[in-house]
Design an enzyme around this catalytic site. Structure first.
Site, mmCIF file in Angstrom:
data_model
loop_
_atom_site.group_PDB
_atom_site.id
_atom_site.type_symbol
_atom_site.label_atom_id
_atom_site.label_comp_id
_atom_site.label_asym_id
_atom_site.label_seq_id
_atom_site.Cartn_x
_atom_site.Cartn_y
_atom_site.Cartn_z
ATOM 1 N N HIS A 202 -5.812 2.778 1.464
ATOM 2 C CA HIS A 202 -5.168 3.994 1.983
ATOM 3 C C HIS A 202 -5.919 4.620 3.165
ATOM 4 O O HIS A 202 -5.313 4.996 4.164
ATOM 5 C CB HIS A 202 -5.048 5.047 0.882
ATOM 6 C CG HIS A 202 -4.445 4.549 -0.389
ATOM 7 N ND1 HIS A 202 -3.430 3.623 -0.420
ATOM 8 C CD2 HIS A 202 -4.709 4.846 -1.684
ATOM 9 C CE1 HIS A 202 -3.101 3.385 -1.669
ATOM 10 N NE2 HIS A 202 -3.861 4.106 -2.460
ATOM 11 N N ASP B 125 0.905 -1.133 0.000
ATOM 12 C CA ASP B 125 0.000 0.000 0.000
ATOM 13 C C ASP B 125 0.950 1.190 0.000
ATOM 14 O O ASP B 125 1.517 1.523 1.030
ATOM 15 C CB ASP B 125 -0.872 0.013 1.265
ATOM 16 C CG ASP B 125 -1.849 1.172 1.227
ATOM 17 O OD1 ASP B 125 -1.528 2.183 0.576
ATOM 18 O OD2 ASP B 125 -2.915 1.074 1.839
ATOM 19 N N HIS B 126 1.148 1.778 -1.177
ATOM 20 C CA HIS B 126 2.262 2.732 -1.291
ATOM 21 C C HIS B 126 2.097 3.942 -0.363
ATOM 22 O O HIS B 126 3.056 4.640 -0.080
ATOM 23 C CB HIS B 126 2.484 3.165 -2.745
ATOM 24 C CG HIS B 126 1.442 4.105 -3.260
ATOM 25 N ND1 HIS B 126 0.303 3.673 -3.887
ATOM 26 C CD2 HIS B 126 1.367 5.446 -3.222
ATOM 27 C CE1 HIS B 126 -0.424 4.722 -4.210
ATOM 28 N NE2 HIS B 126 0.185 5.806 -3.831
HETATM 29 N N1 LIG Z 1 0.539 2.691 -12.778
HETATM 30 C C1 LIG Z 1 0.436 3.060 -11.526
HETATM 31 O O1 LIG Z 1 0.708 4.213 -11.161
HETATM 32 C C2 LIG Z 1 -0.028 2.079 -10.487
HETATM 33 C C3 LIG Z 1 -0.223 2.536 -9.164
HETATM 34 C C4 LIG Z 1 -0.610 1.615 -8.178
HETATM 35 C C5 LIG Z 1 -0.808 0.291 -8.522
HETATM 36 N N2 LIG Z 1 -0.628 -0.115 -9.825
HETATM 37 C C6 LIG Z 1 -0.824 -1.545 -10.107
HETATM 38 O O2 LIG Z 1 0.373 -2.046 -10.699
HETATM 39 C C7 LIG Z 1 0.076 -3.025 -11.656
HETATM 40 C C8 LIG Z 1 0.682 -2.616 -12.997
HETATM 41 O O3 LIG Z 1 0.109 -1.404 -13.421
HETATM 42 P P1 LIG Z 1 0.638 -0.600 -14.697
HETATM 43 O O4 LIG Z 1 -0.093 0.692 -14.680
HETATM 44 O O5 LIG Z 1 2.125 -0.567 -14.741
HETATM 45 O O6 LIG Z 1 0.104 -1.508 -15.899
HETATM 46 P P2 LIG Z 1 0.498 -1.449 -17.442
HETATM 47 O O7 LIG Z 1 1.105 -0.142 -17.795
HETATM 48 O O8 LIG Z 1 -0.676 -1.913 -18.190
HETATM 49 O O9 LIG Z 1 1.672 -2.546 -17.563
HETATM 50 C C9 LIG Z 1 1.404 -3.914 -17.552
HETATM 51 C C10 LIG Z 1 2.707 -4.676 -17.727
HETATM 52 O O10 LIG Z 1 2.412 -6.066 -17.745
HETATM 53 C C11 LIG Z 1 2.945 -6.638 -18.939
HETATM 54 N N3 LIG Z 1 2.060 -7.707 -19.375
HETATM 55 C C12 LIG Z 1 0.710 -7.699 -19.438
HETATM 56 N N4 LIG Z 1 0.258 -8.894 -19.836
HETATM 57 C C13 LIG Z 1 1.349 -9.674 -20.021
HETATM 58 C C14 LIG Z 1 1.546 -11.012 -20.405
HETATM 59 N N5 LIG Z 1 0.517 -11.838 -20.685
HETATM 60 N N6 LIG Z 1 2.788 -11.484 -20.477
HETATM 61 C C15 LIG Z 1 3.858 -10.689 -20.218
HETATM 62 N N7 LIG Z 1 3.743 -9.391 -19.856
HETATM 63 C C16 LIG Z 1 2.509 -8.916 -19.745
HETATM 64 C C17 LIG Z 1 2.999 -5.516 -19.932
HETATM 65 O O11 LIG Z 1 3.930 -5.878 -20.923
HETATM 66 P P3 LIG Z 1 3.854 -5.257 -22.400
HETATM 67 O O12 LIG Z 1 3.576 -3.797 -22.193
HETATM 68 O O13 LIG Z 1 5.223 -5.509 -22.922
HETATM 69 O O14 LIG Z 1 2.750 -5.956 -23.117
HETATM 70 C C18 LIG Z 1 3.455 -4.377 -19.035
HETATM 71 O O15 LIG Z 1 4.828 -4.485 -18.790
HETATM 72 C C19 LIG Z 1 -1.443 -3.147 -11.671
HETATM 73 O O16 LIG Z 1 -1.816 -4.165 -10.770
HETATM 74 C C20 LIG Z 1 -1.908 -1.800 -11.127
HETATM 75 O O17 LIG Z 1 -3.178 -1.887 -10.508
HETATM 76 C C21 LIG Z 1 -0.245 0.746 -10.793
#
Ligand SMILES: NC(=O)c1ccc[n+]([C@@H]2O[C@H](COP(=O)([O-])OP(=O)(O)OC[C@H]3O[C@@H](n4cnc5c(N)ncnc54)[C@H](OP(=O)(O)O)[C@@H]3O)[C@@H](O)[C@H]2O)c1
Length: 504
Positions: free
Chosen positions: A255, A192-193
């Site tokens: 949070h 939980d950041h």
């Molecule tokens: N972004 C934020 O600020 C944030 C904040 C809090 C929590 N989170 C949580 O963190 C997690 C990631 O979020 P995100 O925003 O970084 O998501 P994202 O931008 O959609 O990135 C998803 C990642 O997963 C990879 N991926 C998806 N399906 C895949 C598969 N079948 N095989 C291999 N790689 C796969 C994608 O690779 P490719 O792009 O190469 O396809 C990409 O590297 C989620 O659970 C989200 O709820 C995110």
């Protein structure tokens, strides 16, 4: 900004290990994780024997990937890019491409890890960071085990898991079963950041290191506590995720309940991880249970309609990208809850969080009870309640309001305010939440991560609310973008002769 290591947290870094980031090409990795690693490198907080392996689906060579990471660090790190520091980090970053469901990819990863384990002398120590959509959490940990990357007979192996941890209590239990089938609880770091934020950690210090406050921190002296987290922005491009979550799951389950537990917990016997976590769990288990009637009475949900942000017209939630035009998802929630224990009996905790509000602010406001109105009865109107405000973000600090004599010949009372701002001065540059969390995970300190029973209690609490909402139609949209939420939220506190407070 020039690196000033004197302000950065200062711990031993005699750990070594490889951090494997699943989701290495994703938004979280580029915006938060890689910049955090760079910041740690600047502050010399990364172990000497350390490497990062990012896993993504799209093809990248190690060099291509490093090039992209360089751009992200330039954009998002709090320290300026310094070529020498970047070079030190750059050569430790690697990329592996495979689909998370593909066994051959895990075989290649296992071989690669063995190779760099030797190269960097990391002794089999590994942190698997799952920066991926929640549906992949289970499959990745199972395949890591099947391919011998956990319990490999040497060192330690930990897993870091992003929120959301489940969508409700049942799915969280299912997920937990899968993960604990592979990793022991002590090696599971549920993120939980908010807990990595500087002022969240400061709550315990402010409470338990100040004689001025701790004796007053109870129902004898405190009238009510308000926990507010407002955002100016709407859902931006996260419509698809937000449709599934809403404010209740996105903010309250994690949070806001963390704010509540840190504010209400008893002093732990020590600062050891389990002592702190035990006290937090006790608060969650003392939360008043919500009956359907109580949800009706004490919980308000809202969704923004079209309105204004910074003077410019903005669309309503239902008009946002990837949002259903008749969406029933809440973008605002306000609630009143009691912590039913000796310390807090009778003190309401008001929680409020929402998107498209007039300002961005997360604060804890403690309002103290009034003194007997005997001496200054004539000046009644001028006596203000004592307030203690812990500002979490964007401003970090502590604000105190007290009554003092207004200078002059007449006996008038005016509120005086002391405002300590921790991040206003350049140079008092607080570490980013992810810096602290990555650093702690590397050195095996899980205090700032959530234990399973915390997660379980918080799901129980929000599930009751969600279940009740399912039975009732909403009247969305019910607040214009740029406002303080629906009218019912004001009524919730006005019924108790109180009002929502906000300190700038
Ligand atoms: N972004 C934020 O600020 C944030 C904040 C809090 C929590 N989170 C949580 O963190 C997690 C990631 O979020 P995100 O925003 O970084 O998501 P994202 O931008 O959609 O990135 C998803 C990642 O997963 C990879 N991926 C998806 N399906 C895949 C598969 N079948 N095989 C291999 N790689 C796969 C994608 O690779 P490719 O792009 O190469 O396809 C990409 O590297 C989620 O659970 C989200 O709820 C995110």
């Amino acid at each position: 900004m020039i690196v000033n290591t004197s302000n950065v947290f200062n711990f031993n870094t005699d750990t070594s290990g490889i951090m494997i980031i699943f989701g290495g090409t994703g938004d979280l990795t580029h915006r938060k994780l890689m910049p955090a690693l760079y910041n740690l490198q600047c502050a010399q907080k990364l172990p000497a024997n350390f490497a990062v392996v990012a896993v993504g689906r799209r093809y990248r060579s190690h060099e291509d990937y490093r090039y992209e990471v360089y751009a992200s660090i330039k954009n998002f790190a709090r320290f300026d890019m310094q070529e020498k520091t970047w070079h030190e980090l750059r050569r430790k970053i690697y990329y592996q491409q495979f689909n998370f469901t593909d066994d051959s990819g895990y075989t290649r990863l296992a071989d690669f890890l063995k190779q760099i384990d030797e190269q960097y002398q990391t002794w089999g120590n590994r942190i698997f960071y799952l920066a991926v959509a929640p549906e992949y959490f289970g499959v990745i940990v199972e395949k890591l085990q099947a391919h011998g990357m956990v319990h490999n007979g040497a060192g330690w192996q930990r897993v870091m898991i992003e929120k959301p941890f489940g969508r409700d209590l049942y799915s969280a239990q299912q997920l937990n079963q899968k993960i604990t089938g592979v990793f022991a609880e002590k090696n599971i770091y549920r993120i939980d950041h908010y807990l990595g934020k500087e002022m969240m950690q400061n709550i315990m210090v402010i409470r338990f290191a100040n004689m001025l406050l701790e004796p007053l921190w109870n129902n004898q002296f405190i009238d009510n506590i308000q926990l507010t987290s407002c955002e100016k922005v709407g859902v931006k491009d996260r419509g698809e995720y937000y449709e599934q979550a809403g404010a209740l799951l996105d903010m309250v389950q994690n949070h806001m309940l963390q704010l509540l537990t840190l504010t209400a917990m008893e002093p732990p016997a020590s600062l050891d991880t389990e002592d702190v976590r035990n006290e937090k769990v006790k608060v969650l288990s003392a939360l008043q249970e919500f009956s359907p009637e109580l949800v009706q009475k004490n919980v308000v949900r809202g969704q923004y309609g079209p309105g204004k942000a910074q003077g410019k017209p903005v669309s309503g939630y239902r008009q946002e990208e990837r949002v259903s035009p008749d969406s029933n998802t809440e973008t605002f929630i306000a609630l009143k809850v009691h912590v039913e224990n000796f310390r807090w009996a009778g003190v309401p905790f008001y929680i409020r969080t929402g998107k498209r509000m007039p300002y961005k602010s997360t604060q804890i406001i403690v309002q103290f009870k009034p003194l007997p109105k005997i001496l200054y009865a004539r000046l009644n109107g001028q006596m203000h309640p004592n307030l203690l405000v812990i500002k979490i973000q964007p401003q970090e600090g502590v604000f105190i309001q007290f009554n003092a004599k207004k200078p002059g010949t007449e006996s008038q009372i005016a509120p005086a305010q002391m405002d300590f701002c921790q991040n206003c001065t350049d140079g008092l540059n607080s570490p980013e939440a992810y810096e602290r969390l990555l650093f702690d995970a590397l050195r095996g300190d899980s205090t700032l991560f959530t234990r399973w029973d915390e997660v379980e209690h918080s799901w129980r609490f929000v599930d009751t609310i969600a279940a009740n909402w399912k039975q009732q139609d909403s009247t969305f949209p019910n607040y214009p973008a740029g406002s303080l939420g629906p009218r019912e939220a004001e009524e919730l506190v006005a019924r108790d002769d109180r009002k929502w407070l906000h300190i700038k």
